[in-house]
Scaffold this motif. Structure first.
Motif, PDB file in Angstrom:
ATOM      1  N   LYS B  18       3.948   8.836 -13.519  1.00  0.00           N
ATOM      2  CA  LYS B  18       2.944   8.555 -14.480  1.00  0.00           C
ATOM      3  C   LYS B  18       2.839   6.927 -14.688  1.00  0.00           C
ATOM      4  CE  LYS B  18       1.312  11.777 -18.067  1.00  0.00           C
ATOM      5  NZ  LYS B  18       2.095  12.934 -18.595  1.00  0.00           N
ATOM      6  N   ALA B  19       1.868   6.559 -13.970  1.00  0.00           N
ATOM      7  CA  ALA B  19       1.905   4.989 -14.021  1.00  0.00           C
ATOM      8  C   ALA B  19       1.362   4.362 -15.517  1.00  0.00           C
ATOM      9  CB  ALA B  19       0.937   4.307 -13.103  1.00  0.00           C
ATOM     10  N   LEU B  20       0.565   5.080 -15.841  1.00  0.00           N
ATOM     11  CA  LEU B  20       0.129   4.947 -17.398  1.00  0.00           C
ATOM     12  C   LEU B  20       0.219   6.014 -18.023  1.00  0.00           C
ATOM     13  CD1 LEU B  20      -3.305   2.752 -16.330  1.00  0.00           C
ATOM     14  CD2 LEU B  20      -0.844   1.865 -17.374  1.00  0.00           C
ATOM     15  N   ASP B  21       0.579   6.141 -19.642  1.00  0.00           N
ATOM     16  CA  ASP B  21       0.617   7.240 -19.926  1.00  0.00           C
ATOM     17  C   ASP B  21       0.130   6.868 -21.333  1.00  0.00           C
ATOM     18  OD1 ASP B  21       1.620   9.640 -21.496  1.00  0.00           O
ATOM     19  OD2 ASP B  21       3.485   9.147 -20.994  1.00  0.00           O
ATOM     20  N   ASN B  22      -1.099   7.699 -21.737  1.00  0.00           N
ATOM     21  CA  ASN B  22      -1.653   7.608 -23.027  1.00  0.00           C
ATOM     22  C   ASN B  22      -1.834   6.181 -23.775  1.00  0.00           C
ATOM     23  OD1 ASN B  22      -2.863   9.337 -24.716  1.00  0.00           O
ATOM     24  ND2 ASN B  22      -0.999  10.563 -24.946  1.00  0.00           N
ATOM     25  N   VAL B  23      -2.509   5.158 -22.757  1.00  0.00           N
ATOM     26  CA  VAL B  23      -2.335   3.676 -23.398  1.00  0.00           C
ATOM     27  C   VAL B  23      -3.995   3.756 -24.056  1.00  0.00           C
ATOM     28  CG1 VAL B  23      -2.476   1.446 -22.781  1.00  0.00           C
ATOM     29  CG2 VAL B  23      -1.051   2.948 -21.594  1.00  0.00           C
ATOM     30  N   ASN B  24      -3.676   3.058 -25.299  1.00  0.00           N
ATOM     31  CA  ASN B  24      -4.832   2.489 -25.909  1.00  0.00           C
ATOM     32  C   ASN B  24      -5.110   1.087 -26.212  1.00  0.00           C
ATOM     33  OD1 ASN B  24      -6.035   5.190 -27.204  1.00  0.00           O
ATOM     34  ND2 ASN B  24      -3.763   5.352 -27.499  1.00  0.00           N
ATOM     35  N   ALA B  41       5.393  -2.340 -15.021  1.00  0.00           N
ATOM     36  CA  ALA B  41       5.063  -1.556 -16.314  1.00  0.00           C
ATOM     37  C   ALA B  41       3.489  -0.906 -16.229  1.00  0.00           C
ATOM     38  CB  ALA B  41       5.039  -2.585 -17.289  1.00  0.00           C
ATOM     39  N   GLY B  42       2.921  -1.324 -15.031  1.00  0.00           N
ATOM     40  CA  GLY B  42       1.563  -0.667 -15.013  1.00  0.00           C
ATOM     41  C   GLY B  42       0.265  -1.573 -15.322  1.00  0.00           C
ATOM     42  N   VAL B 230       1.660  -5.056 -25.315  1.00  0.00           N
ATOM     43  CA  VAL B 230       2.754  -4.775 -24.293  1.00  0.00           C
ATOM     44  C   VAL B 230       2.901  -3.648 -23.753  1.00  0.00           C
ATOM     45  CG1 VAL B 230       5.141  -5.515 -24.300  1.00  0.00           C
ATOM     46  CG2 VAL B 230       3.975  -6.551 -26.000  1.00  0.00           C
ATOM     47  N   VAL B 231       3.113  -3.430 -22.447  1.00  0.00           N
ATOM     48  CA  VAL B 231       3.408  -2.025 -22.080  1.00  0.00           C
ATOM     49  C   VAL B 231       4.642  -2.050 -21.269  1.00  0.00           C
ATOM     50  CG1 VAL B 231       0.983  -1.361 -21.608  1.00  0.00           C
ATOM     51  CG2 VAL B 231       2.209  -2.769 -19.899  1.00  0.00           C
ATOM     52  N   ASP B 232       5.378  -0.928 -21.187  1.00  0.00           N
ATOM     53  CA  ASP B 232       6.640  -0.802 -20.545  1.00  0.00           C
ATOM     54  C   ASP B 232       6.619   0.603 -19.975  1.00  0.00           C
ATOM     55  OD1 ASP B 232       8.995  -1.434 -19.425  1.00  0.00           O
ATOM     56  OD2 ASP B 232       9.983  -0.823 -21.397  1.00  0.00           O
ATOM     57  N   TYR B 233       7.018   0.731 -18.634  1.00  0.00           N
ATOM     58  CA  TYR B 233       7.148   2.087 -18.184  1.00  0.00           C
ATOM     59  C   TYR B 233       5.686   3.037 -18.228  1.00  0.00           C
ATOM     60  CZ  TYR B 233      11.745   1.194 -17.057  1.00  0.00           C
ATOM     61  OH  TYR B 233      12.982   0.754 -16.570  1.00  0.00           O
ATOM     62  N   GLY B 234       4.754   2.115 -18.164  1.00  0.00           N
ATOM     63  CA  GLY B 234       3.200   2.911 -18.480  1.00  0.00           C
ATOM     64  C   GLY B 234       2.850   3.198 -19.841  1.00  0.00           C
ATOM     65  N   ARG B 235       3.958   3.130 -20.998  1.00  0.00           N
ATOM     66  CA  ARG B 235       3.560   3.363 -22.164  1.00  0.00           C
ATOM     67  C   ARG B 235       3.090   1.934 -22.890  1.00  0.00           C
ATOM     68  NH1 ARG B 235       7.616   4.937 -24.402  1.00  0.00           N
ATOM     69  NH2 ARG B 235       8.707   4.613 -22.769  1.00  0.00           N
ATOM     70  N   ASP B 250      11.230  -3.711 -30.223  1.00  0.00           N
ATOM     71  CA  ASP B 250      10.823  -2.718 -29.024  1.00  0.00           C
ATOM     72  C   ASP B 250      10.679  -3.839 -27.789  1.00  0.00           C
ATOM     73  OD1 ASP B 250      11.361  -0.428 -29.975  1.00  0.00           O
ATOM     74  OD2 ASP B 250       9.323  -0.084 -30.630  1.00  0.00           O
ATOM     75  N   VAL B 251       9.910  -5.084 -28.054  1.00  0.00           N
ATOM     76  CA  VAL B 251       9.266  -5.857 -27.036  1.00  0.00           C
ATOM     77  C   VAL B 251      10.565  -6.543 -26.596  1.00  0.00           C
ATOM     78  CG1 VAL B 251       8.087  -7.845 -26.408  1.00  0.00           C
ATOM     79  CG2 VAL B 251       7.204  -6.235 -28.041  1.00  0.00           C
ATOM     80  N   ILE B 252      11.310  -7.049 -27.226  1.00  0.00           N
ATOM     81  CA  ILE B 252      12.801  -7.622 -26.936  1.00  0.00           C
ATOM     82  C   ILE B 252      13.614  -6.796 -26.062  1.00  0.00           C
ATOM     83  CG2 ILE B 252      14.740  -8.876 -27.689  1.00  0.00           C
ATOM     84  CD1 ILE B 252      13.051  -9.698 -30.300  1.00  0.00           C
ATOM     85  N   LYS B 253      13.692  -5.628 -26.501  1.00  0.00           N
ATOM     86  CA  LYS B 253      14.616  -4.572 -26.020  1.00  0.00           C
ATOM     87  C   LYS B 253      13.985  -4.222 -24.186  1.00  0.00           C
ATOM     88  CE  LYS B 253      15.739  -1.216 -28.803  1.00  0.00           C
ATOM     89  NZ  LYS B 253      15.280   0.054 -29.558  1.00  0.00           N
ATOM     90  N   ALA B 254      12.366  -4.259 -24.341  1.00  0.00           N
ATOM     91  CA  ALA B 254      11.965  -4.225 -22.827  1.00  0.00           C
ATOM     92  C   ALA B 254      12.161  -5.199 -22.044  1.00  0.00           C
ATOM     93  CB  ALA B 254      10.530  -3.976 -23.065  1.00  0.00           C
TER      94      ALA B 254
END
Lengths: 327, 263
Positions: B18-24, B41-42, B230-235, B250-254
């Motif tokens: 899943k390169a992209l997962d439910n992105v809005n 990240a996609g 911000v996306v990470d692992y397609g989400r 979350d962003v800092i974590k990513a």
């Protein structure tokens, strides 16, 4: 390897040159006749080779059915000129209509072949498209054989012996002159098309980068169709001209002519338009000299030997660039 | 008002991946939006889904060009998407190298011209006028971007920064309302990056353009963007103004990794 190539090249040229000069001096008129014959032959190759090289430049496919398109051009001209001849039409009108119909039919075939045999395979591995091309070639040959006849058909030259050409007719016949002149005109027109028109720009862009071309709004499918149509038109012109020159045609003429033109395109550097023209002239002239001074029965063998030699020593051809891989 | 680009629940599968997962993601008119995320990240996949290079597995890609109704882009061909007014550049430069700078821009103009082969034969004068106009339009675009001194150079001979700008010029030639820039500052020196920063803002303010960009140069992203996704692992993991995104945990974590896992 490079040094070896150079030494080999110099040695071969030297030996050939030595004997060549001796022969030429012995009978210059004969040499000149061979040269012009080669030029004529090369012109025809060039008209066909253009189609190969343009299609290869854009979709990297060797369109093996291209020789058949040329044969269909010649066949159409034969049918049209025979029918109109029976009706007793003026010969000038017949020439024009024969060319128009030949071009139209060949273009229609070229267009359809692309749509049926290559477009569905656009994203398939290249080998699949190649096999499809060979299949198309066999199909068209057999189709014409069944629809017409397997035997040779006489083709009455559409090009008359021009009166104004009388003084030069000993050196070069009107037909040969017409072939060379037509080829030059077609090349110039094609050059203008590619260099200056919008569709020409779109063709060059598509050849360089299909995805990018479509991203700036170019309809890539239409560009590819146009390429096939333009290539078919030049092949049709070649077909009619050679039929006038040789005086007979059958369903099989496209096969060898197609292969020779393919060799010429590879010799010049496949994908390069000036390369195709240069390669065709070099092949035509060297074939003519070879048959004139050595053994004429080995004419075709000679052409294929040339192909093998290029593939070994300069696979990218005379004007071809070394392949840089796309990212 | 409707956002000019509205991507809803976009999912892209490559086999099992899943390169992209439910992105809005929505881009408002006149905005400079940025799409950031770690490598892989996609982000580029997202661009490819919008521009028709990939067909999304699920979800909707909708555009609302200024003064026109909302349209769906899913499954349209790349050249049609370009005609609708989306233009993009690539992270690795993809110019038509064998052509001059002017020709590169004129190719972009291609889809806005009407006359085809038939009309060129029947009405050469109309074709000529149109061609003339294409040349002058293209020249004007080059002037704006500051590349007019290179007009007749081969594209491949331009300095790196100028090649990047030429990609933008070619994209502008298609008359877009939304410009998608994939890592426009990649490989640029600080001076070139600064000029790019100014150019992008100038484009938004003077050309009535909205811009969505992918970029790794955080300084550039933070100074330019109105809104950052911000996306990470397609989400998608965060969205907001530069200030909000900077302080988002979350962003800092990513970007920096999660300390708690190691502990």
């Amino acid at each position: 390897m490079r040094l070896f190539n150079i030494i080999l090249g110099v040695a071969v040229t030297g030996i050939l040159g030595f004997f060549g000069i001796k022969e030429v001096l012995a009978d210059p008129a004969y040499f000149f006749a061979l040269l012009l014959g080669g030029l004529t032959r090369g012109s025809i190759y060039a008209l066909i080779a253009l189609g190969y090289t343009m299609v290869y430049g854009i979709i990297e496919l060797i369109n093996f059915a291209h020789g058949e398109i040329y044969m269909i051009g010649a066949m159409t001209a034969l049918i049209v000129s025979t029918v109109l001849g029976l009706w007793g039409w003026n010969s000038a009108v017949i020439v024009i209509l024969a060319f128009v119909f030949a071009i139209f039919y060949s273009c229609a075939y070229g267009f359809t072949v692309e749509k049926i045999a290559y477009k569905p395979l656009r994203t398939a591995p290249r080998l699949s498209a190649l096999i499809s091309a060979i299949g198309m070639s066999l199909f068209l040959q057999n189709y014409v054989m069944l629809a017409q006849t397997p035997g040779f058909l006489p083709f009455e030259s559409l090009i008359p012996d021009f009166e104004f050409w009388e003084p030069f007719a000993d050196i070069i016949t009107s037909v040969e002159m017409t072939i060379i002149a037509t080829t030059v005109i077609v090349m110039i027109l094609l050059g203008i098309l590619i260099k200056f028109t919008r569709i020409g720009k779109a063709m060059r862009a598509t050849a360089q980068d299909q995805i990018m071309a479509s991203l700036v709004g170019i309809n890539v499918n239409r560009v590819i169709s146009t390429t096939f149509v333009v290539g078919s038109a030049t092949a049709a012109i070649g077909g009619v001209l050679i039929a006038c020159h040789v005086g007979q045609i059958n369903f099989y003429i496209g096969f060898l002519a197609g292969l020779k033109a393919f060799i010429a395109a590879v010799l010049g550097g496949i994908g390069s338009i000036p390369g195709a023209v240069l390669g065709s002239l070099v092949l035509g002239i060297s074939e003519s000299l070879f048959t004139g001074y050595f053994w004429s029965e080995y004419e075709d063998v000679f052409a294929f030997v040339i192909l093998v030699i290029i593939l070994i020593f300069r696979p990218s051809g005379i004007l071809g660039r070394n392949e840089t891989s796309k990212v | 008002m409707e956002p000019i680009l509205n991507v809803k629940n976009l999912t892209m599968n490559f086999g099992g991946l899943k390169a992209l997962d439910n992105v809005n993601i929505a881009v408002e008119k006149g905005q400079i939006a940025a799409l950031i995320g770690p490598n892989g990240a996609g982000k580029t996949t997202f661009f490819n889904c919008i521009t028709g290079i990939y067909e999304p597995s699920e979800g909707h890609v909708e555009i609302t060009p200024p003064g026109k109704p909302t349209q769906r882009l899913n499954g349209l061909k790349t050249n049609i998407v370009a005609e609708k007014g989306l233009a993009r550049t690539f992270q690795n430069i993809r110019l038509f190298e064998g052509m001059t700078v002017l020709e590169n821009v004129m190719i972009g103009r291609h889809c806005r011209l009407k006359s085809g082969i038939i009309s060129a034969m029947l009405r050469p004068s109309a074709q000529k006028d149109e061609e003339q106009k294409a040349v002058s339009d293209s020249y004007r675009i080059l002037e704006k971007i500051g590349l007019d001194k290179y007009v007749n150079e081969m594209a491949v001979n331009l300095p790196y920064g100028a090649q990047r700008r030429l990609e933008i010029a070619r994209a502008l030639a298609t008359d877009p309302f939304l410009l998608l820039l994939d890592e426009p500052a990649a490989g640029m020196n600080p001076q070139e990056t600064k000029e790019l920063d100014e150019l992008i803002i100038w484009l938004r303010d003077n050309e009535d353009l909205s811009i969505l960009l992918i970029e790794h140069d955080m300084k550039l992203v933070m100074s330019l963007s109105d809104n950052i996704h911000v996306v990470d692992y397609g989400r998608k993991i965060a969205e907001g103004t530069p200030r909000e995104v900077k302080s988002n945990s979350d962003v800092i974590k990513a970007y920096l990794g999660d300390d708690s896992e190691d502990a």
